[in-house]
Design a protein around this motif. Sequence first.
Motif, PDB file in Angstrom:
ATOM      1  N   GLN A   1       0.828  -1.199   0.000  1.00 58.24           N
ATOM      2  CA  GLN A   1       0.000   0.000   0.000  1.00 58.24           C
ATOM      3  C   GLN A   1       0.868   1.257   0.000  1.00 58.24           C
ATOM      4  O   GLN A   1       0.611   2.210  -0.737  1.00 58.24           O
ATOM      5  CB  GLN A   1      -0.936   0.012   1.212  1.00 58.24           C
ATOM      6  CG  GLN A   1      -1.944   1.171   1.176  1.00 58.24           C
ATOM      7  CD  GLN A   1      -2.837   1.209   2.389  1.00 58.24           C
ATOM      8  OE1 GLN A   1      -2.512   0.653   3.445  1.00 58.24           O
ATOM      9  NE2 GLN A   1      -3.977   1.869   2.265  1.00 58.24           N
TER      10      GLN A   1
ATOM     11  N   ARG B   1       2.400   1.606  -3.470  1.00 58.73           N
ATOM     12  CA  ARG B   1       1.429   2.051  -4.468  1.00 58.73           C
ATOM     13  C   ARG B   1       1.122   3.537  -4.302  1.00 58.73           C
ATOM     14  O   ARG B   1       0.986   4.274  -5.281  1.00 58.73           O
ATOM     15  CB  ARG B   1       0.140   1.237  -4.348  1.00 58.73           C
ATOM     16  CG  ARG B   1       0.206  -0.090  -5.086  1.00 58.73           C
ATOM     17  CD  ARG B   1      -1.192  -0.627  -5.351  1.00 58.73           C
ATOM     18  NE  ARG B   1      -1.136  -1.700  -6.315  1.00 58.73           N
ATOM     19  CZ  ARG B   1      -1.431  -2.970  -6.065  1.00 58.73           C
ATOM     20  NH1 ARG B   1      -1.804  -3.323  -4.862  1.00 58.73           N
ATOM     21  NH2 ARG B   1      -1.357  -3.884  -7.010  1.00 58.73           N
TER      22      ARG B   1
ATOM     23  N   SER C   1      -6.820   1.200  -4.315  1.00 59.79           N
ATOM     24  CA  SER C   1      -6.987  -0.249  -4.253  1.00 59.79           C
ATOM     25  C   SER C   1      -7.304  -0.759  -5.638  1.00 59.79           C
ATOM     26  O   SER C   1      -8.053  -0.130  -6.386  1.00 59.79           O
ATOM     27  CB  SER C   1      -8.117  -0.613  -3.288  1.00 59.79           C
ATOM     28  OG  SER C   1      -8.487  -1.968  -3.422  1.00 59.79           O
ATOM     29  N   THR C   2      -6.765  -1.899  -5.999  1.00 58.71           N
ATOM     30  CA  THR C   2      -7.025  -2.435  -7.335  1.00 58.71           C
ATOM     31  C   THR C   2      -8.406  -3.061  -7.437  1.00 58.71           C
ATOM     32  O   THR C   2      -8.853  -3.402  -8.528  1.00 58.71           O
ATOM     33  CB  THR C   2      -5.978  -3.491  -7.722  1.00 58.71           C
ATOM     34  OG1 THR C   2      -6.146  -4.651  -6.902  1.00 58.71           O
ATOM     35  CG2 THR C   2      -4.574  -2.955  -7.561  1.00 58.71           C
ATOM     36  N   VAL C   3      -9.080  -3.247  -6.294  1.00 55.98           N
ATOM     37  CA  VAL C   3     -10.428  -3.808  -6.333  1.00 55.98           C
ATOM     38  C   VAL C   3     -11.478  -2.734  -6.090  1.00 55.98           C
ATOM     39  O   VAL C   3     -12.667  -3.022  -6.038  1.00 55.98           O
ATOM     40  CB  VAL C   3     -10.597  -4.941  -5.291  1.00 55.98           C
ATOM     41  CG1 VAL C   3      -9.678  -6.093  -5.625  1.00 55.98           C
ATOM     42  CG2 VAL C   3     -10.328  -4.435  -3.881  1.00 55.98           C
ATOM     43  N   SER C   4     -11.055  -1.481  -5.949  1.00 63.92           N
ATOM     44  CA  SER C   4     -11.987  -0.393  -5.703  1.00 63.92           C
ATOM     45  C   SER C   4     -12.680   0.022  -6.994  1.00 63.92           C
ATOM     46  O   SER C   4     -12.086   0.019  -8.065  1.00 63.92           O
ATOM     47  CB  SER C   4     -11.252   0.819  -5.109  1.00 63.92           C
ATOM     48  OG  SER C   4     -12.118   1.923  -4.995  1.00 63.92           O
TER      49      SER C   4
ATOM     50  N   ALA D   1      -7.469   3.670  -8.595  1.00 61.58           N
ATOM     51  CA  ALA D   1      -6.518   2.652  -9.036  1.00 61.58           C
ATOM     52  C   ALA D   1      -5.126   3.257  -9.095  1.00 61.58           C
ATOM     53  O   ALA D   1      -4.955   4.400  -9.493  1.00 61.58           O
ATOM     54  CB  ALA D   1      -6.906   2.108 -10.402  1.00 61.58           C
TER      55      ALA D   1
ATOM     56  N   GLU E   1      -0.209   1.002 -12.630  1.00 63.44           N
ATOM     57  CA  GLU E   1      -1.014  -0.148 -13.018  1.00 63.44           C
ATOM     58  C   GLU E   1      -2.235   0.274 -13.837  1.00 63.44           C
ATOM     59  O   GLU E   1      -2.719  -0.481 -14.686  1.00 63.44           O
ATOM     60  CB  GLU E   1      -1.407  -0.926 -11.758  1.00 63.44           C
ATOM     61  CG  GLU E   1      -0.189  -1.649 -11.186  1.00 63.44           C
ATOM     62  CD  GLU E   1      -0.222  -1.788  -9.678  1.00 63.44           C
ATOM     63  OE1 GLU E   1      -0.940  -1.011  -9.022  1.00 63.44           O
ATOM     64  OE2 GLU E   1       0.495  -2.662  -9.164  1.00 63.44           O
TER      65      GLU E   1
ATOM     66  N   ARG F   1      -7.778  -7.223 -13.696  1.00 59.09           N
ATOM     67  CA  ARG F   1      -7.155  -6.264 -12.792  1.00 59.09           C
ATOM     68  C   ARG F   1      -5.816  -6.816 -12.328  1.00 59.09           C
ATOM     69  O   ARG F   1      -5.467  -7.973 -12.602  1.00 59.09           O
ATOM     70  CB  ARG F   1      -8.061  -6.000 -11.583  1.00 59.09           C
ATOM     71  CG  ARG F   1      -8.353  -7.230 -10.732  1.00 59.09           C
ATOM     72  CD  ARG F   1      -9.154  -6.894  -9.492  1.00 59.09           C
ATOM     73  NE  ARG F   1      -9.487  -8.081  -8.710  1.00 59.09           N
ATOM     74  CZ  ARG F   1      -8.678  -8.617  -7.804  1.00 59.09           C
ATOM     75  NH1 ARG F   1      -7.470  -8.091  -7.586  1.00 59.09           N
ATOM     76  NH2 ARG F   1      -9.042  -9.694  -7.140  1.00 59.09           N
TER      77      ARG F   1
ATOM     78  N   ASN G   1      -4.181  -7.160  -5.655  1.00 58.91           N
ATOM     79  CA  ASN G   1      -4.295  -6.079  -4.680  1.00 58.91           C
ATOM     80  C   ASN G   1      -3.174  -6.120  -3.658  1.00 58.91           C
ATOM     81  O   ASN G   1      -2.881  -5.116  -3.016  1.00 58.91           O
ATOM     82  CB  ASN G   1      -5.649  -6.151  -3.962  1.00 58.91           C
ATOM     83  CG  ASN G   1      -5.996  -4.861  -3.261  1.00 58.91           C
ATOM     84  OD1 ASN G   1      -5.830  -3.773  -3.819  1.00 58.91           O
ATOM     85  ND2 ASN G   1      -6.446  -4.954  -2.019  1.00 58.91           N
ATOM     86  N   ASP G   2      -2.541  -7.294  -3.481  1.00 54.78           N
ATOM     87  CA  ASP G   2      -1.432  -7.399  -2.532  1.00 54.78           C
ATOM     88  C   ASP G   2      -0.546  -8.572  -2.943  1.00 54.78           C
ATOM     89  O   ASP G   2      -0.851  -9.321  -3.874  1.00 54.78           O
ATOM     90  CB  ASP G   2      -1.933  -7.567  -1.088  1.00 54.78           C
ATOM     91  CG  ASP G   2      -2.951  -8.695  -0.933  1.00 54.78           C
ATOM     92  OD1 ASP G   2      -2.780  -9.745  -1.593  1.00 54.78           O
ATOM     93  OD2 ASP G   2      -3.910  -8.537  -0.165  1.00 54.78           O
TER      94      ASP G   2
ATOM     95  N   GLU H   1      -2.095 -12.169  -2.817  1.00 60.70           N
ATOM     96  CA  GLU H   1      -2.881 -12.533  -3.994  1.00 60.70           C
ATOM     97  C   GLU H   1      -1.971 -12.843  -5.181  1.00 60.70           C
ATOM     98  O   GLU H   1      -2.228 -13.782  -5.948  1.00 60.70           O
ATOM     99  CB  GLU H   1      -3.853 -11.416  -4.355  1.00 60.70           C
ATOM    100  CG  GLU H   1      -4.800 -11.781  -5.489  1.00 60.70           C
ATOM    101  CD  GLU H   1      -5.815 -10.695  -5.786  1.00 60.70           C
ATOM    102  OE1 GLU H   1      -6.858 -11.031  -6.383  1.00 60.70           O
ATOM    103  OE2 GLU H   1      -5.575  -9.523  -5.444  1.00 60.70           O
TER     104      GLU H   1
END
Length: 450
Positions: free
Chosen positions: A24, A27, A170-173, A179, A183, A195, A198-199, A202
């Motif tokens: 985080q 990013r 967040s990549t899932v937001s 984003a 990325e 996508r 996110n971490d 994953e």
Amino acid sequence: MSARFLDVAVVGVQSWLTRTSNLQGRRGASTLIREATDPARVMADIPGLGEIAAVNTDAGQVDGVVALRLLADGDADAERAEWAVAEHLRARLPAASLRAVHLRGDSYAAARAADTVLAQREWVPMVPEWPAGKPCDWCRTWTASQMVKTADEHIGLCRDCLARRVAAGSTVSTRAGRAPGTERDLLARLDTAARVPNDFTELAELGPPGEHTRGHPARRRQRHRPLRHRRPHPLPGFPVAATISEATWSALLAAIAAITPAHATVLPMVAHFVGGDDVLVSVPAHQVWRFLAALLPAFAEHTTTDRRLRKVTAPTLSAGVVVHHRAEPLSTVADLAWRLLTAAKQDHRGQHAAIGWQSVTHDGTDRITRPSLPVADLAARWPDLARLAALPGSARARLGELCLAERRGAAPHRLDAHAERLGIGETTAPFRGHGGIALDDALALTRWWT
């Protein structure tokens, strides 16, 4: 007619990005540096800058660098522009070190090639040498200035890490603009509905089943041999930086395509930084060699087919690769990747692309003395490496033991006799001659093979 140019750049981008150990924080830093050094934003945010400078379009747009062309040749305007840009960056990137370089030449490419530096100044972060108080829970370097509540706990963050957290996203937001920037560019270029992870958990779980691969991403850092090291002047107005950046992106997209399954919903890669000739990415460990096997030729093809690059010394690409568990601090593995890359370039004096690599899980975090791997050797030995990787794990483990015994002075015929007895002599033979990839290095390399 000569012109004057000003570059204000973040020094040690990778070290600054990995100042925090979690994804985080990295990013958030990636988004911050992109927004803070966007030349158009800089011009719009600094009152009066447009009266003395314009965006240097020949430099291309590289995250971490504000490249300007001065409208006049006077020292006073040049210093005024430098201070304005440096203070702008310092307010937004408080922990970053900056370097301002003034150049002059008939074109930007000519000025960079000739190294015609008129002046240079370092802008270091303004921090106390002995910060009293609670250390920041992210970087452990500065004093925490504010407590924030996360999903699990309350943490104290410094000014720099607070800014990172706000910008992280967040990549899932589904919220617009959340984003991560690098990325977001990657997904736009791929034109995909997938996508990015996110971490790191994953990302690592995208690997195949098996204790030897689960939880292990590979951190890969690459850098090219810059064109400015050549002595002949490049073509007038030739956008060197932009051309290299486009070659890098083209190669990166080809490599991602090579390791991404059809209809994947999550891409097997985290892009930490993509800026000109400097790239830091993570992929699942078992994909790293296939990723490199696609990336390196794709870059070479792009640079050799560019008509403009045919008339100058073409850049080469080298890489530093670290295989590690997902819990390993990002700053530790990024630093090791940098040292491996530096050693690979020194081994080949920038004349040939090469890979320096190490597994933290098996070799530790101190750089070992394994020879770097020329890219040509990886390509030439690919079928042989695949055959070696196909051997049962127990057979490869025994070969590794015999290699270790041989290095300690045991007779070499023991290993060869063992291989012949098992009927794998033809599999080990390509790695038993002088030069090329040694068998113990090949065995270590094939731990992460698919």
